[in-house]
Design a protein around this motif. Structure first.
Motif, PDB file in Angstrom:
ATOM      1  N   ASP A  52      17.602  71.740  33.026  1.00 25.26           N
ATOM      2  CA  ASP A  52      16.686  72.983  33.892  1.00 25.26           C
ATOM      3  C   ASP A  52      16.127  73.162  32.924  1.00 25.26           C
ATOM      4  O   ASP A  52      15.014  73.117  33.490  1.00 25.26           O
ATOM      5  CB  ASP A  52      17.524  73.525  34.401  1.00 25.26           C
ATOM      6  N   ALA A  53      16.633  73.984  31.767  1.00 20.74           N
ATOM      7  CA  ALA A  53      15.453  73.828  30.654  1.00 20.74           C
ATOM      8  C   ALA A  53      14.114  73.125  30.841  1.00 20.74           C
ATOM      9  O   ALA A  53      13.351  73.775  30.386  1.00 20.74           O
ATOM     10  CB  ALA A  53      16.036  74.099  29.231  1.00 20.74           C
ATOM     11  N   VAL A  54      13.784  72.065  30.415  1.00 22.44           N
ATOM     12  CA  VAL A  54      12.846  71.323  30.476  1.00 22.44           C
ATOM     13  C   VAL A  54      12.262  70.801  32.094  1.00 22.44           C
ATOM     14  O   VAL A  54      11.114  70.282  31.488  1.00 22.44           O
ATOM     15  CB  VAL A  54      12.983  69.818  29.876  1.00 22.44           C
ATOM     16  N   ASN A  55      13.265  70.419  32.811  1.00 18.99           N
ATOM     17  CA  ASN A  55      12.516  70.012  34.316  1.00 18.99           C
ATOM     18  C   ASN A  55      11.777  70.948  34.403  1.00 18.99           C
ATOM     19  O   ASN A  55      12.342  71.819  35.212  1.00 18.99           O
ATOM     20  CB  ASN A  55      13.820  69.591  35.237  1.00 18.99           C
TER      21      ASN A  55
ATOM     22  N   GLN B  96      25.619  73.433  36.505  1.00 15.68           N
ATOM     23  CA  GLN B  96      26.095  74.605  35.425  1.00 15.68           C
ATOM     24  C   GLN B  96      26.845  73.791  34.218  1.00 15.68           C
ATOM     25  O   GLN B  96      26.938  74.677  33.223  1.00 15.68           O
ATOM     26  CB  GLN B  96      27.085  75.544  36.182  1.00 15.68           C
ATOM     27  N   SER B  97      26.721  72.173  34.303  1.00 18.77           N
ATOM     28  CA  SER B  97      27.471  71.604  33.145  1.00 18.77           C
ATOM     29  C   SER B  97      26.061  71.594  31.640  1.00 18.77           C
ATOM     30  O   SER B  97      24.842  71.881  31.837  1.00 18.77           O
ATOM     31  CB  SER B  97      27.543  69.984  33.646  1.00 18.77           C
ATOM     32  N   ALA B  98      26.319  71.610  31.120  1.00 15.07           N
ATOM     33  CA  ALA B  98      25.791  71.255  29.536  1.00 15.07           C
ATOM     34  C   ALA B  98      24.415  70.885  29.716  1.00 15.07           C
ATOM     35  O   ALA B  98      23.609  70.896  29.642  1.00 15.07           O
ATOM     36  CB  ALA B  98      26.799  71.131  28.231  1.00 15.07           C
ATOM     37  N   VAL B  99      24.872  69.356  30.547  1.00 14.21           N
ATOM     38  CA  VAL B  99      23.689  68.678  30.868  1.00 14.21           C
ATOM     39  C   VAL B  99      22.805  69.650  31.934  1.00 14.21           C
ATOM     40  O   VAL B  99      22.091  69.267  31.272  1.00 14.21           O
ATOM     41  CB  VAL B  99      24.472  66.954  31.366  1.00 14.21           C
ATOM     42  N   GLY B 100      23.143  69.646  32.820  1.00 17.26           N
ATOM     43  CA  GLY B 100      22.771  70.221  33.983  1.00 17.26           C
ATOM     44  C   GLY B 100      21.825  71.253  33.174  1.00 17.26           C
ATOM     45  O   GLY B 100      20.533  71.772  33.828  1.00 17.26           O
ATOM     46  N   ARG B 101      22.276  72.336  32.184  1.00 12.69           N
ATOM     47  CA  ARG B 101      21.595  73.280  31.854  1.00 12.69           C
ATOM     48  C   ARG B 101      20.244  72.810  31.531  1.00 12.69           C
ATOM     49  O   ARG B 101      18.888  73.422  31.124  1.00 12.69           O
ATOM     50  CB  ARG B 101      22.870  74.601  31.015  1.00 12.69           C
TER      51      ARG B 101
END
Lengths: 250, 176
Positions: A198-201, A190-195
């Protein structure tokens, strides 16, 4: 026989009739069996909702399919080179793109067999629960481009490196990175990096689609963006594999 | 000597011989209540918490207090005591002494493993007690939810590897 059909037959036959291929399929069922037995023997896991369990098994099947694609793709062109059979292959009337597609046909068969073998497990853990047919469809719809994308990607690396070990280790690192959402729950991303990740993975896109369809009972139409991500992944990996095979040094 | 006289003599004798025992046992009072944050309609997998207050209402300290939680299933056809192994990590508490008027408050967390109607009760004894003291019951119902069923998993989990392993072995035997 058409050379491309001949190559397709050879590649798929290696999986279905060779001891190595059958050993892999047996190992696949053992992994899924151990996971299934854990689900009934562990108190914590046995209390999970059916849909949650189906989601977990779908993620595992996708990861195992991708692993098989990576191993097979890494061996495809670099393995031919190491075995001394690359030049005879290039001397056939096949174009480079056709060689890539022929090699990939073995992976398509591998994924189809993996998928079919996984169906009894999905039924075993998800029968009587919600959205089992949707889960089976989602695995086909999102799992296929995801897994074949990994196959093309590792085939591209195999062509570029010309060495099975290097291609395999690089592919495995990429798979471990992209498949990390299988181990990290949505709460940990849920962190900014995680999101952003997630968006491109593509792996995240497939897993989030599984979650949405199976657990949250969302319609398939609501997964269009996620389907686009896995489709883009497949197309990029195809382009990478084609380009790498064309640029391959003999 | 009639039975009543005999009983009176026995009480006097016991009081003289065992001055610190049964008749000096501290009276205990146990209250039990469900936590206000418990789900109103719990289902399998949910967690419940119960609060107990054990109070020494007597004038003597209660020595060697042991309190424990018990759970019984009471829905028709399934009446039985429940083994708390999977339900609760906290099954008992002990105190070396509880002074007169002292209150021992405890929380009893519980994971709901199986659907059904249940009654939970806290029991306590101290070293000198002649009988167990129990709290009032706290009743609750656990709703069923669809979970993995072992009767469907076991045939698949054992059958599939054996099937494929068998194919591998047959092929291997044919090649030899």
């Amino acid at each position: 026989m058409n050379p491309i059909l001949s190559l397709t037959r050879k590649e798929s036959g290696e999986l279905l009739s060779s001891g190595r291929g059958l050993a892999w399929l047996t190992a696949l069922t053992v992994v899924l069996s151990v996971l299934s037995l854990l689900l009934v023997s562990d108190t914590e896991l046995s209390l999970l909702d059916n849909a949650q369990v189906v989601y977990m098994v779908m993620g595992t099947i996708a990861a195992l399919g991708a692993l098989l694609a990576v191993v097979s793709g890494s061996d495809s062109l670099a393995g031919e080179r190491e075995r001394g059979s690359l030049i005879p292959l290039l001397l056939t009337p096949l174009r480079t793109d056709e060689i890539v597609l022929g090699k990939m046909s073995g992976q398509v068969v591998a994924w189809c067999v993996t998928y079919l073998l996984s169906l009894p497990y999905l039924w075993a853990v998800g029968g009587g629960g919600q959205n089992l047919p949707q889960a089976i469809l989602a695995l086909a719809l999102f799992g296929t481009p995801l897994v074949l994308g990994f196959g093309f990607f590792s085939l591209g690396l195999s062509a570029r490196f010309g060495n099975v070990r290097t291609a395999l280790s690089t592919s495995l690192v990429a798979l471990a990175l992209l498949a990390s959402p299988v181990l990290l729950g949505p709460g940990l991303r849920q962190s900014a990096v995680g999101r952003m990740f997630d968006a491109v993975n593509p792996f995240s896109a497939a897993l989030n689609a599984f979650d949405s369809v199976v657990i949250d009972s969302q319609p398939f139409l609501a997964q269009a963006t996620r389907f686009a991500v896995v489709l883009v992944w497949l197309l990029l990996a195809m382009a990478f594999a084609g380009r790498s095979a064309r640029d391959m040094e003999i | 000597m009639n039975a009543g006289s005999l009983a009176r003599w026995f009480v006097v004798f016991a009081f003289l011989v065992f001055p610190g025992a049964a008749f000096a046992a501290a009276p205990l009072d146990i209250a039990l209540s469900a936590d206000g944050r418990n789900p109103p309609s719990p289902q399998m997998g949910d967690r419940l918490t119960f609060h107990s207050v054990i109070r020494n209402t007597g004038s003597a300290p209660a020595q060697g207090l042991v309190a424990w939680i018990s759970l019984v299933r009471v829905d028709a056809g399934h009446e039985r005591p429940v083994d708390l192994e999977d339900w609760s990590a906290l099954k008992a508490l002990t105190r070396s002494a509880v002074a007169p008027g002292e209150r021992i408050e405890a929380e009893w967390p519980m994971r709901l493993i199986q659907a059904g109607d249940y009654r939970v009760v806290i029991s306590a004894v101290d070293r000198g007690a002649v009988r167990v003291v129990t709290s009032p019951f706290a009743d609750f119902h656990v709703r069923r939810k669809p979970v993995v069923e072992s009767r469907r998993i076991l045939p698949v989990a054992f059958g599939m590897p054996f099937l494929l392993g068998g194919i591998v072995l047959v092929r291997w035997a044919r090649k030899r």
